[in-house]
Design an enzyme around this catalytic site. Structure first.
Site, PDB file in Angstrom:
ATOM      1  N   ASP A  98       5.170  -4.491   6.593  1.00  0.00           N
ATOM      2  CA  ASP A  98       5.818  -3.171   7.073  1.00  0.00           C
ATOM      3  C   ASP A  98       5.744  -2.999   8.355  1.00  0.00           C
ATOM      4  OD1 ASP A  98       6.943  -0.700   6.102  1.00  0.00           O
ATOM      5  OD2 ASP A  98       6.072  -1.090   4.074  1.00  0.00           O
ATOM      6  N   ASP A 199      10.450   0.061   8.593  1.00  0.00           N
ATOM      7  CA  ASP A 199      10.306   1.545   7.756  1.00  0.00           C
ATOM      8  C   ASP A 199      10.991   2.650   8.656  1.00  0.00           C
ATOM      9  OD1 ASP A 199       8.603   3.327   6.298  1.00  0.00           O
ATOM     10  OD2 ASP A 199       8.188   4.167   8.399  1.00  0.00           O
ATOM     11  N   GLU A 256      14.809   0.332   6.303  1.00  0.00           N
ATOM     12  CA  GLU A 256      14.905   1.235   5.449  1.00  0.00           C
ATOM     13  C   GLU A 256      16.030   2.374   6.012  1.00  0.00           C
ATOM     14  OE1 GLU A 256      11.926   4.633   3.351  1.00  0.00           O
ATOM     15  OE2 GLU A 256      12.109   4.234   5.538  1.00  0.00           O
ATOM     16  N   HIS A 331       7.413   2.375  -3.578  1.00  0.00           N
ATOM     17  CA  HIS A 331       6.015   3.608  -3.488  1.00  0.00           C
ATOM     18  C   HIS A 331       6.634   4.925  -3.223  1.00  0.00           C
ATOM     19  CE1 HIS A 331       7.458   2.266   0.393  1.00  0.00           C
ATOM     20  NE2 HIS A 331       6.892   3.329   0.974  1.00  0.00           N
ATOM     21  N   ASP A 332       7.883   5.170  -2.927  1.00  0.00           N
ATOM     22  CA  ASP A 332       8.309   6.453  -2.552  1.00  0.00           C
ATOM     23  C   ASP A 332       9.247   7.156  -3.705  1.00  0.00           C
ATOM     24  OD1 ASP A 332       7.210   6.382  -0.018  1.00  0.00           O
ATOM     25  OD2 ASP A 332       9.175   5.655   0.782  1.00  0.00           O
TER      26      ASP A 332
HETATM   27  C1  GLC Z   1       9.001   5.577   4.650  1.00  0.00           C
HETATM   28  C2  GLC Z   1       7.824   5.005   3.685  1.00  0.00           C
HETATM   29  C3  GLC Z   1       7.138   6.534   3.419  1.00  0.00           C
HETATM   30  C4  GLC Z   1       6.391   7.064   4.488  1.00  0.00           C
HETATM   31  C5  GLC Z   1       7.774   7.485   5.584  1.00  0.00           C
HETATM   32  C6  GLC Z   1       7.037   7.625   6.901  1.00  0.00           C
HETATM   33  O1  GLC Z   1      10.099   6.409   3.904  1.00  0.00           O
HETATM   34  O2  GLC Z   1       8.627   4.344   2.834  1.00  0.00           O
HETATM   35  O3  GLC Z   1       6.274   5.934   2.540  1.00  0.00           O
HETATM   36  O4  GLC Z   1       5.866   8.236   4.184  1.00  0.00           O
HETATM   37  O5  GLC Z   1       8.464   6.120   5.827  1.00  0.00           O
HETATM   38  O6  GLC Z   1       6.586   6.507   7.527  1.00  0.00           O
END
Ligand code: GLC
Ligand code: CA
Length: 562
Positions: A98, A199, A256, A331-332
């Site tokens: 990540d 991310d 993402e 995980h989200d």
């Molecule tokens: C992304 C991650 C999440 C995190 C956020 C801030 O959305 O997947 O888990 O809280 O970024 O880094």
């Protein structure tokens, strides 16, 4: 279409804190992961995506990094990481990390230095502003409730954080920041890792002047997506990162990027763009949320027609121009079987049906730990059992606003990120064999039934079905490179599509509910001879002209010309 290793790969996502604890402190760690690499290899996957393992005070489970070149103490040491990488490579597994560079932790030395004075040489590494008319610099709402601005008394200015106040946003307008990140990325790649998941990459650039978002309702804070998402300059920065660093390595990258459709996604992943290989899109994750503000928590039922529309649009628009990253859970997000399947009577059938979808779409499939055994949302009775900062902020905010407790808990049971963060269920020992100590978050109470050991022993398990699916995908080029076409678009119960590569055709038939609708083969396919490749039920009949489907039934046929 260009062949690429990452198009043919299947990815397995690990959330380290909940995967496997090796030393009994209740926290998953790198040695724990190493001990399970063979299990992952045996699934048939090619790539492991590791959620953040860097040094972090853990306000957001590692997504708040205080040292990009060190391992979180609770997870182990750099020597553990090197061993993990070496062991994975020896098993034929690649490791993707990540890359969290929209923000750092407020304990990162850069931020400590930056906040020490307005004249600090690192001040401009972050986004600082004076208050406006005695209030906040603007009205933007943080992803995790409240304002994006935190007041810093010492220097009488505010800094921006799109996530928690412990995650100050980096200022990508500052060239030194860009250079520092380039160096760090190069350092990891030189270690031999195989790629990055970027991310929150859509948010690294903010609208010039940081203007207020329109606010006809006079809300205290406004979710200002368009003012900090997918802005033009992000693309310039990504191309620069490729030219300076990434191009020199044979890696995979996935970004993402929330808030975009497939046409806009092509700006990131179009073959000629030289930015990212794939992006995670969110349209199918947002179809059950009300629009705007804290929409995520406002439950709205999803429909199969919406799901088919969204996925089909992505499949078609990207075909031949870019590459999809397919996922139903991470995980989200809540557990896929609880969200899109049936986590009661038909847990097994529906988890297999969803797996069939995930593994037969065009694009690289991402399996989230525990999805391969059909893990479900835990539905903890008490808020005290939840750990996630987003969930807790939502809980407190809603309480303040007088929302009844049952309503708050109902949204948490459905949408909390902790739904997917409970410990991996390895066996029926206490705490599901995840730890010999006290886990940092409770294990799902169904672990005696739902666990890896049970699934390994049962030939008919979800786990074995995943293995068969992954193997099938590997051996059928049409499942990787074949063009997708949706069939029966208006059928509200069945999801049917075909993948075609030259003279190879694969037909996928999925029943999404616990009803028994009839499937009828569309006219134009009637001349083809079907051969069953895989199903989650016993299939006896030969023909597929028309048959009644069983609850959550999934079938994959190869179609041959007679
Ligand atoms: C992304 C991650 C999440 C995190 C956020 C801030 O959305 O997947 O888990 O809280 O970024 O880094
Ligand atoms: Ca541990």
């Amino acid at each position: 279409m260009k062949k690429r290793w990452w198009k043919e790969a299947v990815v397995y996502q690990i959330y380290p804190i909940s995967f496997k604890d090796s030393n009994g402190d209740g926290i998953g760690d790198l040695q724990g992961i190493i001990s399970k690499l063979e299990y992952i290899r045996d699934l048939g996957v090619d790539v492991v995506w590791l959620c953040p393992i860097y040094q972090s005070p853990n306000h957001d489970n590692g997504y708040d990094i205080s040292d990009y070149q060190a391992i979180m103490d609770q997870f182990g040491t750099m020597a553990d990481f090197d061993l993990l990488l070496e062991t994975a490579h020896a098993l034929g597994l690649k490791i993707v990390m990540d890359l969290v560079v929209n923000h750092t932790s407020d304990e990162h030395p850069w931020f400590i230095e930056a906040r020490s004075s307005v004249d600090s040489p690192k001040r401009d590494y972050y986004i600082w502003r004076k208050g406006k008319d005695g209030g906040l610099p603007n009205n933007w709402e943080s992803y995790f409730s409240g304002s994006v601005w935190e007041y810093d008394e010492k220097t009488d200015e505010y800094y921006m954080h799109l996530y928690t106040k412990h995650q100050p946003d980096l200022n990508w307008e500052n060239e030194e920041v860009v250079n520092q990140i380039n160096d760090m990325v190069r350092w990891w790649l030189d270690k031999g890792i195989d790629g990055f998941r970027f991310d929150a990459i859509a948010h690294i650039v903010k609208a010039v002047g940081l203007p207020d978002a329109p606010d006809p309702e006079h809300l205290p804070y406004v979710r200002a997506y368009s003012l900090f998402s997918n802005l033009e300059k992000v693309h310039k920065l990504l191309r620069n990162l490729n030219e300076e660093v990434l191009d020199q390595y044979n890696i995979m990258t996935v970004g993402e990027t929330s808030g975009l459709g497939p046409e806009q996604a092509l700006d990131y992943i179009g073959d000629e763009r030289n930015e990212l290989n794939m992006v995670f899109q969110f349209e199918h994750m947002q179809m059950d949320a009300a629009a705007g503000g804290t929409g995520k928590w406002h439950l709205k039922p999803w429909t199969l027609l919406d799901l088919k529309n969204i996925l089909s649009k992505w499949q078609t628009v990207l075909h031949g121009k870019g590459w999809n990253a397919n996922y139903l859970c991470n995980h989200d997000q809540p557990r896929s079987v609880s969200r899109f399947g049936n986590d009661g009577k038909y847990r097994k059938e529906s988890a297999k049906m969803l797996a069939t979808l995930l593994l037969t779409l065009e694009g690289t499939p991402y399996i989230f730990q525990g999805e391969e055994i059909g893990m479900t949302n835990p539905k903890f009775e008490l808020i005290e059992e939840y750990r996630d900062v987003e969930t807790l902020n939502h809980y407190h905010e809603s309480q303040k606003n007088g929302v009844p407790l049952e309503k708050i808990m109902e949204s948490i049971w459905k949408k909390s990120r902790d739904n997917s963060r409970t410990p991996m269920q390895w066996d029926s020992a206490p705490h599901a064999g995840f730890t010999t100590g006290k886990p940092w978050i409770q294990v799902n109470s169904n672990y005696k039934e739902v666990n890896v050991q049970n699934d390994l022993q049962d030939q008919d398990s979800i786990l074995h079905y995943y293995k068969k699916l992954i193997a099938l995908r590997k051996h059928k080029d049409a499942l990787i490179y074949g063009e997708y076409k949706l069939l029966l678009p208006l059928n509200p119960d069945l999801y049917v599509y075909i993948r075609t590569l030259e003279d190879e055709q694969v037909l996928i038939i999925l029943n999404f509910f616990d009803e028994t609708p009839t499937f009828t083969l569309p006219e134009d396919l009637k001349g083809r001879k079907p051969q069953l490749l895989l199903s989650n039920y016993e299939v006896e009949e030969e023909g597929i002209q028309s048959f009644e489907m069983r609850p959550y039934e999934a079938r994959i046929y190869q179609l041959k010309s007679k």
